[in-house]
Design a protein around this motif. Structure first.
Motif, PDB file in Angstrom:
ATOM      1  N   THR A 156       0.992  -1.360  -0.068  1.00 19.17           N
ATOM      2  CA  THR A 156      -0.034  -0.184   0.094  1.00 19.17           C
ATOM      3  C   THR A 156       0.920   1.256  -0.135  1.00 19.17           C
ATOM      4  N   THR A 157       1.170   1.591   1.374  1.00 25.17           N
ATOM      5  CA  THR A 157       2.102   3.031   1.281  1.00 25.17           C
ATOM      6  C   THR A 157       3.536   2.513   1.053  1.00 25.17           C
ATOM      7  N   ASP A 158       3.952   1.288   0.937  1.00 25.77           N
ATOM      8  CA  ASP A 158       5.192   0.788   0.727  1.00 25.77           C
ATOM      9  C   ASP A 158       6.137   1.631  -0.453  1.00 25.77           C
ATOM     10  N   THR A 159       7.095   2.028  -0.120  1.00 29.64           N
ATOM     11  CA  THR A 159       7.886   2.521  -1.155  1.00 29.64           C
ATOM     12  C   THR A 159       8.624   1.831  -1.986  1.00 29.64           C
ATOM     13  N   PHE A 160       8.974   0.316  -1.677  1.00 28.80           N
ATOM     14  CA  PHE A 160       9.671  -0.459  -2.527  1.00 28.80           C
ATOM     15  C   PHE A 160       9.254  -1.929  -2.400  1.00 28.80           C
ATOM     16  N   ALA A 161       9.102  -2.978  -3.127  1.00 28.72           N
ATOM     17  CA  ALA A 161       8.734  -4.143  -2.920  1.00 28.72           C
ATOM     18  C   ALA A 161       9.925  -4.917  -2.625  1.00 28.72           C
ATOM     19  N   LYS A 162       9.275  -5.935  -1.518  1.00 26.04           N
ATOM     20  CA  LYS A 162      10.039  -6.608  -0.451  1.00 26.04           C
ATOM     21  C   LYS A 162       9.905  -8.161  -0.637  1.00 26.04           C
ATOM     22  N   GLY A 163      11.083  -8.656  -0.638  1.00 24.37           N
ATOM     23  CA  GLY A 163      11.291 -10.075  -0.696  1.00 24.37           C
ATOM     24  C   GLY A 163      12.292 -10.717  -0.288  1.00 24.37           C
ATOM     25  N   ALA A 164      12.530 -12.020   0.250  1.00 29.00           N
ATOM     26  CA  ALA A 164      13.572 -12.617   0.585  1.00 29.00           C
ATOM     27  C   ALA A 164      13.366 -14.167   0.172  1.00 29.00           C
ATOM     28  N   THR A 165      14.750 -14.757   0.275  1.00 25.77           N
ATOM     29  CA  THR A 165      14.835 -16.215  -0.183  1.00 25.77           C
ATOM     30  C   THR A 165      15.988 -16.754   0.455  1.00 25.77           C
ATOM     31  N   ALA A 166      15.985 -18.204   0.841  1.00 18.43           N
ATOM     32  CA  ALA A 166      16.770 -19.026   1.385  1.00 18.43           C
ATOM     33  C   ALA A 166      16.652 -20.364   0.835  1.00 18.43           C
ATOM     34  N   THR A 167      17.599 -21.286   0.876  1.00 25.34           N
ATOM     35  CA  THR A 167      17.699 -22.520   0.581  1.00 25.34           C
ATOM     36  C   THR A 167      18.245 -23.415   1.820  1.00 25.34           C
ATOM     37  N   ALA A 168      18.009 -24.513   1.892  1.00 33.00           N
ATOM     38  CA  ALA A 168      18.281 -25.381   3.183  1.00 33.00           C
ATOM     39  C   ALA A 168      18.430 -27.104   2.572  1.00 33.00           C
TER      40      ALA A 168
END
Lengths: 408, 408
Positions: A156-168
């Motif tokens: 909504t008011t976010d100013t940038f898209a946010k994501g994260a990833t990891a593996t195991a």
């Protein structure tokens, strides 16, 4: 109301697709904006779910139903509405959520308890059922989209898209986690709720997934603050589709359980930091590490008292090594502390040790550190082995501008 | 660093002299400023004393010694140092306070436990003993001054002098209370500590004076907040000289005890409001009244959660009837509340009742109310008979400017 991209923004990472989790987006038109605002993630049969929710007692119907339904452990779909939080809307708001659950469950042929709904945006306006219905129909027919598209659509008011990833590696099988979050730092009901979703192809028993998520939450989402306010809708859900084919993780003793828990913790920490980096008006990212507390919980509470102090946050905004304000915040935390054992530093340089300013305190390295964007505050209570790190941002004119210089 | 007078300032009232309490001021030169910064109030033999102190565990030596010595119930002098809070200064800070107590006790021929000292100003710098000694010598020889002079001398970042007065009839004898306070709203260690002093000619037993002051504190000083931060030095002392000649008040059953307690409460409420009116950056004075709580304590905690919420305070600064932020603050207070019984209003007009926005909500009178300087927020939890009012100010660019736009 559009705000400039946070100076602490980070580029969206390359998030792998997760077998068994298919995101799609649509325009429901919850607001008069030319963008997608409905996200639907279809999940493979047998997907395990776990969740953590706001402790705000005035929570939304979405949170009430989600908290209730996560207990049965399985999920077939996630729906996220952006632009209307549906909070404080009484029975009509609840009916709107139930209508979405029924519609999606009917299409996928699953119990409605396996459909999870989140909403974020203006409060006090029941979610329009007809717009939701049409939006879901469109989404069900749409082509699958990328996680970045989904991250933008839940914002909504976010100013940038946010994501994260990891593996195991779990019993010789590589499992992948891809996760998205929205929240412009201010953890609050007015267009700024924190909503986070972790998707993994690992096979995980729901109860163990919940244990891992609850533990990660304690050390990540529960250790961030922007302004001490707590949303009525905050939700983090984890979905495990099992498509990776590993032997299902059922407890901490399962082979690979440690690696999976560490990867989940890593993803949650990344997401939590991204929310702080989009904190309203944030110019600096602040890590507060408290050691020497009587236990870890006490250390976390002292850390949050510091991270929530308007005086500490304005001092950092002013690049001012005002350790006296840190003393004050430690003292008001309501936790065991002894003024004469207290040490305080910035950027790895002690300013005060054991209750007194350092006689040979050299402010130059501290002043240089405070000019940067990544600030650390170190506090040693000198009492025990308890330790915690919490994260926040500074308090600036930007926060006031965003929250006071307009009418809703 | 000088700030413009608060738009919420009130003129200093005509404070009567109090027989048995003689204020004098001097220049100790704690800072390089051309003003008096040491206040000494000499008290008649037999003066009763009571006190309430900060609960910040990192408190100053002044607070430690004051809390300890108030228990013996008698006072002969009050010394207030402005410009140096002497907080977080270890044993050297404590020695400086004890030196002042010894010097004044020697001059007045009283036990040193009857000399009360407060300090306010920069922290981490031990109070210079030689400046204090010379200042006290000067003050002891000075002509008595007015309460307004004393109020100005105890101030630091205050933008106006603050005083209050009241009278009561006690067993046919008129007793008078004159009181002064300093504190620029931000209840914090950095040049903004709250220090309040009430002087009365009433004859009051120390234990009963303490009971009256503690009770008044619960409903006045403990019900104000500017930014949720808590000073390491906050102190309120009450001194009763007995010069009025009334039959001493020893308990709530003494004739006139009710009238005296009411007058003390009235003076404390006036002082508390004046501190909020000088809140850093304050443009609006906000009264939050919570009713329908399970008990009065719960109502006060819900009120403080609202009054401390940056989102509520910025909404009022923006003259925005954002009742959703009030809902959020109620929900995060950790007190019993039921979203579907909750009602919220501004300036006497309900915006939401029993968990839903009013269908016929007319925002016009609320908008007009919010344009004023004196704002009321009404919250009815709909659960019980508990009730409380707390006071705060709005959160504005002025607060950020005062606390971030400089280096200490």
């Amino acid at each position: 109301m559009t705000h400039a991209v946070s100076p602490l923004a980070q580029p969206f990472p390359a998030l792998p697709a997760i077998a068994g989790a298919t995101p799609r987006i649509a325009r429901a038109g919850y607001k008069d904006w030319g963008r997608c605002d409905l996200t639907l993630v279809e999940l493979a049969e047998g997907t395990a779910v776990a969740g953590v929710f706001t402790r705000n007692v005035c929570c939304s119907s979405e949170v009430e139903l989600g908290r209730q339904n996560v207990a049965q452990g399985r999920a077939r779909a996630l729906v996220v509405n952006a632009g209307n939080s549906n909070a404080f809307t009484g029975y009509r708001g609840r009916e709107a959520v139930e209508a979405i659950m029924d519609q999606v469950a009917g299409q996928l042929g699953c119990p409605r308890e396996e459909v999870f709904v989140s909403s974020t945006g203006v409060i006090g306006v029941p979610l329009p059922k007809d717009k939701a219905r049409a939006g879901i129909e469109t989404a069900l027919k749409a082509e699958p989209c990328s996680w970045e598209d989904a991250a933008n659509t839940i914002g909504t008011t976010d100013t940038f898209a946010k994501g994260a990833t990891a593996t195991a590696m779990v019993g010789g099988v590589k499992v992948t986690l891809s996760a998205i979050i929205k929240g412009s730092g201010m953890i609050a009901p007015d267009m700024a709720t924190m909503l986070g979703y972790v998707f993994t192809d690992a096979a995980v028993d729901p109860a163990f997934l919940q244990a891992c998520l609850s533990d990660a939450n304690q050390r990540t989402f529960s250790c961030i603050t922007v302004d001490s306010d707590t949303s009525t809708s905050d939700t983090v859900l984890a979905f495990a589709t099992g498509a990776a084919g590993n032997t299902p993780l059922v407890s901490a003793d399962s082979p690979g359980a440690d690696a999976f828990a560490a990867a989940l913790h890593d993803v949650c920490r990344q997401l939590a930091h991204l929310v702080v980096r989009d904190g309203e008006g944030a110019q600096k990212f602040i890590a507060v590490t408290v050691s020497g507390a009587i236990d870890d919980g006490s250390a976390r509470r002292v850390g949050l008292a510091i991270a929530n102090s308007p005086l500490v946050k304005t001092a950092i905004a002013g690049e001012d090594a005002n350790w006296g304000r840190v003393v004050m915040a430690v003292g008001k935390a309501g936790e065991p502390a002894d003024r004469d054992k207290l040490s305080i530093g910035f950027g790895g340089t002690w300013a005060a040790r054991e209750g007194q300013p350092l006689a040979d305190y050299d402010e130059a390295p501290v002043a240089a550190h405070l000019k940067g964007q990544e600030i650390t505050i170190e506090v040693d209570l000198g009492l025990g082995e308890g330790r915690a790190t919490v994260w926040t941002c500074d308090l600036t004119h930007g926060y006031i501008a965003i929250n006071a210089d307009y009418r809703s």
